[in-house]
Design an enzyme around this catalytic site. Structure first.
Site, PDB file in Angstrom:
ATOM      1  N   GLU B  65      11.772  -4.541   4.364  1.00  0.00           N
ATOM      2  CA  GLU B  65      12.574  -3.878   5.397  1.00  0.00           C
ATOM      3  C   GLU B  65      13.436  -4.859   6.191  1.00  0.00           C
ATOM      4  O   GLU B  65      14.582  -4.542   6.541  1.00  0.00           O
ATOM      5  CB  GLU B  65      11.668  -3.073   6.331  1.00  0.00           C
ATOM      6  CG  GLU B  65      10.985  -1.873   5.646  1.00  0.00           C
ATOM      7  CD  GLU B  65       9.842  -2.265   4.724  1.00  0.00           C
ATOM      8  OE1 GLU B  65       9.392  -3.425   4.803  1.00  0.00           O
ATOM      9  OE2 GLU B  65       9.397  -1.437   3.913  1.00  0.00           O
ATOM     10  N   HIS B 134       2.120   7.064   8.652  1.00  0.00           N
ATOM     11  CA  HIS B 134       3.146   7.990   8.178  1.00  0.00           C
ATOM     12  C   HIS B 134       3.558   9.010   9.231  1.00  0.00           C
ATOM     13  O   HIS B 134       4.181  10.010   8.899  1.00  0.00           O
ATOM     14  CB  HIS B 134       2.675   8.715   6.917  1.00  0.00           C
ATOM     15  CG  HIS B 134       2.534   7.820   5.722  1.00  0.00           C
ATOM     16  ND1 HIS B 134       1.444   7.022   5.536  1.00  0.00           N
ATOM     17  CD2 HIS B 134       3.358   7.579   4.680  1.00  0.00           C
ATOM     18  CE1 HIS B 134       1.588   6.342   4.404  1.00  0.00           C
ATOM     19  NE2 HIS B 134       2.743   6.650   3.873  1.00  0.00           N
TER      20      HIS B 134
END
Ligand SMILES: Cc1ncc(C[n+]2csc(CCOP(=O)(O)OP(=O)(O)O)c2C)c(N)n1
Ligand SMILES: [Mg+2]
Lengths: 386, 334
Positions: B65, B134
């Site tokens: 990322e 999540h």
């Protein structure tokens, strides 16, 4: 069906075919740093280039000395000197074409200056004035980057974007030995290799990350060896040999420009000064070590080569010193003038348009400043009235 | 004259359409991230883009990322408009160094010479039964970083309009996509997708007179439901959908609270140090003399996001919102 259910019909099969993805052999760096000066190869070096490098090294050394002096006079907030590393700084600038981009760290103002940036603009950050004293697009020098290794993915992205646009632009990014331990170093090299981005990474291994020696930074055979893990060539070069650094970087830039992808270059050099003016290097290293490196000085090496070959005489040396002195005098004079900063600028460039919240805060500061100015004026008036 | 019938479309479809239209309109727009190519993203928001525009315009990056956002910075320096997809809220954290130290600061650092028009799409929030990592609501971190715009849609039409605006913005925008609403449907005409919404304007989703529910993203439908349920109690609740957390639309919010005299801020993010504290303070500073009761907050608990089997206890629901409304000192009224 399980093996048991197949009742003896199961035959072990070999795994699907495997091949190395790249042949590692051509990616491996030399077993020792590549040198030109003082070797037979030196005879092939272009005299004009060597003279140019010499003049820039002399200027660079003087620039470092002047900037260090400016910290003592309080004109710079801090200065990370590149004394002893001038060969890397200068070569990195000289191998690039105008359309190329340089990505410097805090230690690399000299590389920016050698690329053509005004020294005052290059030092703007370090004098406590605005963070970047120049428009990066003007000389294609990215802002000096302080968070270690974070400039490396920028160089990769820029090089990648240029390639997508069909421009034959190369990005050269500078990082220190300590910076190679950061995650962004890894991610940048990996992206560069996967994308075959036209980027060159120059690691200036100057022996230390502030106080921490390389041995505590990595167990790799050399920093250049790290390239192999990413599938790009690693090159090891004597970082105090300006001709060698110029040649190795020049080859890497040409390779990138021709579509050959990235290269990692490790230049082995030494930080002669402390980390910055605020550092005390005697706490972590001895004079003897510094002296062995002073004996392998980049300017002395090149001067010796040039004078031995009759390419430089006393007049030439004096001319280089005079030019350096003139640069230093001009820098000194201009840095001794106080910069004018506008507090309203604090809000001007956070967004394209200040948010309503920032406008309110800007108004508040303006009112504070006006009230302060009025109070000062009143006090002055009273003072004269008495 | 032909009238195009409004068809039900999902928020995910509207987002895809926004990306596609932006890419078609401007060759500088590049989509990049993990699995955004052949797969179309784990939520299929980039579905078909690699096929239509090629892998150089919609790129499966290496799985890193910080590298994704860091290279996007370099691409933006060279004049591209990267649209980065972070796969999930909690997987955007490795990119924080690039986000905070560079994306948010480059324009300011260079006094306007080097703006970074980067859109960072982040699916966020809970309520989808996701296992750990999540379901985070990380908007407070983004809001606390000057230099970023922070935007989140709650309707299908806004998903389109706000994403187009984010990509068109010359500033970096963190575009928070409420993943619980990806499959929510609305009547929406993809041939006439609606206006590109200017960033920074809240909207009154439901007018009312008794109190204002100030909310955004995944909590907007919950607040609308609560407002319906409140009718039975005799309360006529107004619901303000902020849409943009930065810049913050003080005017719309304050105008609503001045009308109603009462306010509750609702969000999934934790209450302590969360957006609600900032919003309550802003409302109080602007509406003190109109307020009949303290501004209350209904937020997620101050706990790490819970396991999915317990998340219903954590997420602000209709009952918890109505309980808060009940505590708005109505006795003073009678
Ligand atoms: C991410 C980050 N961590 C820590 C620092 C503080 N710091 C500044 S310079 C430095 C040492 C860097 O060493 P190296 O990469 O070898 O570069 P050099 O200073 O020797 O040129 C450190 C730890 C920083 N700038 N950025
Ligand atoms: Mg070092």
């Amino acid at each position: 069906m399980t093996v048991m259910e197949q009742r003896g019909a199961y035959r072990p099969t070999p795994p699907p075919a495997w091949q190395p993805r790249t042949d590692p052999a051509p990616l491996l760096p030399d077993s020792r740093p590549y040198r030109v000066l003082g070797t037979e190869t030196a005879a092939q070096a272009d005299p004009t280039l060597l003279r140019r490098l010499y003049a820039e090294l002399v200027r660079g050394r003087r620039y470092n000395a002047q900037a260090t002096a400016l910290t003592k006079q309080g004109r710079l907030a801090v200065y990370p000197s590149s004394t002893g590393q001038e060969a890397c700084e200068v070569a990195a600038a000289l191998v690039l074409e105008e359309r190329d981009w340089l990505f410097p760290s805090y230690r690399d103002t000299l590389a920016a200056v050698a690329r053509g940036l005004d020294p005052v603009q290059a030092l703007t950050l370090l004098r406590g004035d605005w963070h970047t004293g120049y428009d990066p697009h003007e000389h294609r020098v990215a802002p000096l980057c302080t968070p270690l290794a974070t400039q490396l993915p920028h160089a990769v992205g820029l090089a990648h974007a240029a390639r997508l646009k069909g421009d034959d632009v190369v990005a050269l990014a500078l990082v220190g030995d300590g910076g190679t331990s950061e995650g962004d170093f890894h991610e940048a090299l990996n992206f560069a290799a996967v994308w075959q981005a036209p980027v060159v990474f120059l690691v200036q291994n100057n022996g230390f990350a502030i106080s921490v020696p390389l041995a505590k930074q990595t167990a790799a055979p050399s920093l250049a060896h790290k390239a192999v893990g990413y599938g790009m060539p690693g090159r090891l070069v004597d970082g105090n040999d300006a001709a060698a650094v110029h040649e190795v970087l020049g080859d890497a830039v040409a390779h990138a420009r021709a579509g050959g992808g990235p290269t990692l270059v490790e230049a082995v050099t030494y930080r002669i000064d402390a980390h910055t003016n605020a550092d005390d290097a005697t706490r972590y290293r001895g004079d003897a070590e510094v002296e062995t490196w002073r004996a392998h000085d980049p300017i002395a090496l090149l001067e010796h080569e040039l004078t031995e070959r009759g390419l430089l005489d006393e007049d030439g040396i004096q001319a280089a010193r005079d030019a350096a002195e003139a640069m230093a005098a001009d820098l000194r004079e201009r840095m001794n003038q106080d910069p004018e900063l506008d507090p309203m600028d604090l809000f001007a460039h956070v967004y394209a348009e200040p948010t309503p919240q920032l406008r309110e805060q800007q108004d508040r500061l303006r009112a504070e400043l006006e009230a302060g100015a009025e109070a000062d004026a009143d006090a002055d008036a009273e003072g004269t009235g008495r | 004259m032909t009238t195009v019938a409004l068809k039900p479309a999902t928020m995910a479809q509207a987002l895809t359409r926004a990306l596609r239209d932006a890419m078609a309109a401007d060759p500088a727009v590049h989509v990049m991230g993990e699995d955004v190519g052949a797969l179309g993203g784990v939520f299929r928001v980039t579905d078909g883009l690699a096929e239509e525009f090629g892998e150089d315009r919609c790129t499966d990056t290496p799985l890193a990322e910080a590298g994704i956002l860091g290279t996007a910075v370099g691409m933006a320096m060279y004049g591209l408009r990267p649209v980065v997809e972070m796969q999930f809220d909690a997987f955007a954290y490795p990119a924080f160094e690039q986000l905070i130290s560079h994306v948010a600061r480059m324009r300011n650092r260079t006094r306007g010479a080097m703006p970074l028009p980067i859109t960072i799409r982040v699916p966020y929030g809970g309520g989808i039964g996701g296992v750990e990592h999540h379901s985070d609501s990380s908007e407070a971190y983004y809001m606390a970083t000057p230099g970023l715009h922070v935007v989140t849609p709650a309707t299908v039409a806004d998903a389109y309009g706000l994403l187009r605006a984010a990509i068109a913005s010359d500033d970096p925008v963190v575009f928070l996509e409420p993943k619980r609403l990806y499959w929510s449907k609305d009547s929406w005409n993809p041939e006439d997708p609606g206006p590109v919404e200017p960033i920074g304007r809240a909207v009154v989703r439901r007018p009312g007179r008794s109190a204002t529910l100030i909310t955004y993203g995944p909590s907007v439908p919950v607040c609308l439901e609560a407002a319906e349920a409140a009718r039975a109690e005799g309360w006529d609740l107004e619901v303000v959908d902020l849409r943009s957390l930065v810049p913050f639309d003080d005017d719309t919010v304050a105008a609503s609270v001045r009308r109603t005299g009462r306010a509750v801020v609702v969000h999934e993010s934790g209450g302590f140090g969360g957006p609600g504290g900032e919003i309550a303070a802003r409302v109080t500073e602007r509406c003190f003399h109109y307020l009949q009761a303290p501004v209350l907050r209904v937020a997620g608990f101050d706990i790490p996001y819970p396991p999915p089997m317990l998340e219903r206890h954590h997420l602000p629901g209709v009952d918890r919102i109505l309980d808060a409304v009940e505590r708005l000192q109505w006795e003073a009224e009678s």
